[in-house]
Design a protein around this motif. Sequence first.
Motif, short mmCIF file in Angstrom:
data_model
loop_
_atom_site.label_atom_id
_atom_site.label_comp_id
_atom_site.label_asym_id
_atom_site.label_seq_id
_atom_site.Cartn_x
_atom_site.Cartn_y
_atom_site.Cartn_z
N PHE A 1 0.86 -1.20 -0.05
CA PHE A 1 0.04 -0.05 -0.03
C PHE A 1 1.06 1.26 0.10
CE2 PHE A 1 -2.28 -3.46 1.65
CZ PHE A 1 -3.56 -3.36 1.39
N ASN A 2 0.86 1.91 -1.11
CA ASN A 2 1.71 3.21 -1.21
C ASN A 2 1.10 4.83 -1.39
OD1 ASN A 2 4.53 1.75 -1.37
ND2 ASN A 2 3.40 0.72 -3.02
N PRO A 3 1.00 5.47 -0.51
CA PRO A 3 0.30 6.61 -0.71
C PRO A 3 1.13 7.33 -1.79
CG PRO A 3 0.97 6.27 1.72
CD PRO A 3 1.64 4.98 0.81
N PRO B 1 4.96 3.40 3.41
CA PRO B 1 4.21 2.38 2.99
C PRO B 1 3.75 1.15 3.87
CG PRO B 1 6.58 2.17 2.31
CD PRO B 1 6.37 3.36 3.18
N LYS C 1 -9.47 8.74 -2.48
CA LYS C 1 -10.00 8.98 -1.25
C LYS C 1 -11.44 8.52 -0.98
CE LYS C 1 -8.34 12.25 1.18
NZ LYS C 1 -7.95 13.78 1.74
N TRP D 1 -11.50 4.87 -0.41
CA TRP D 1 -11.00 4.36 0.57
C TRP D 1 -12.07 4.73 1.84
CZ3 TRP D 1 -7.38 1.14 1.31
CH2 TRP D 1 -6.56 0.99 0.50
N VAL E 1 -4.60 3.54 7.14
CA VAL E 1 -5.29 4.44 5.80
C VAL E 1 -5.52 5.66 6.30
CG1 VAL E 1 -7.16 4.24 4.64
CG2 VAL E 1 -5.99 1.97 4.92
N ALA F 1 -2.78 7.86 6.49
CA ALA F 1 -2.21 8.21 4.79
C ALA F 1 -3.02 9.11 4.32
CB ALA F 1 -2.10 6.82 4.25
N THR G 1 -2.47 12.31 1.37
CA THR G 1 -2.56 12.06 0.00
C THR G 1 -4.04 11.77 -0.52
OG1 THR G 1 -1.91 10.71 -1.98
CG2 THR G 1 -2.36 9.60 0.05
N ILE H 1 -4.11 6.10 -2.81
CA ILE H 1 -3.35 5.04 -2.36
C ILE H 1 -3.25 3.86 -3.31
CG2 ILE H 1 -2.64 3.29 -0.53
CD1 ILE H 1 -4.43 5.26 1.22
#
Length: 118
Positions: free
Chosen positions: A3-5, A27, A70, A73, A102, A105, A109, A112
């Motif tokens: 999981f990478n913002p 991450p 977003k 999410w 989450v 993050a 951002t 994600i």
Amino acid sequence: MDFNPLKMSCEPDWNPMWEERHCYCSPLRIYKQDYELLLGCFNKIYPVKDAFDGTLEPVFDVCFCNWIGKRDWYRLIDEIERDLNSVSNGKRGLFTDFLAWVKRALKHTSVIIVEGNL
């Protein structure tokens, strides 16, 4: 599963490079055993619009990149929180930690990227 913002940019016609997808915030890596617990939650929010190019993604891709915005999410957060009291204590810890990551993050951002490698 990683999981990478995404490190966001305001530049017109911006096409994020690999480094911008892997350098912002901390991450998160979730291994197969725990990932399988989260997969059902992801399946509940699909189909989604790809947060980068706007194409409709019909299913969560366990073998490639999923650009999740977003709004989606927050839909996932709602799904998990709704079911949180009905899961066992061991699983509840995973879900609680995941939700906390989450939410942190998403303060930095609006996208994600979830990279599957199964």
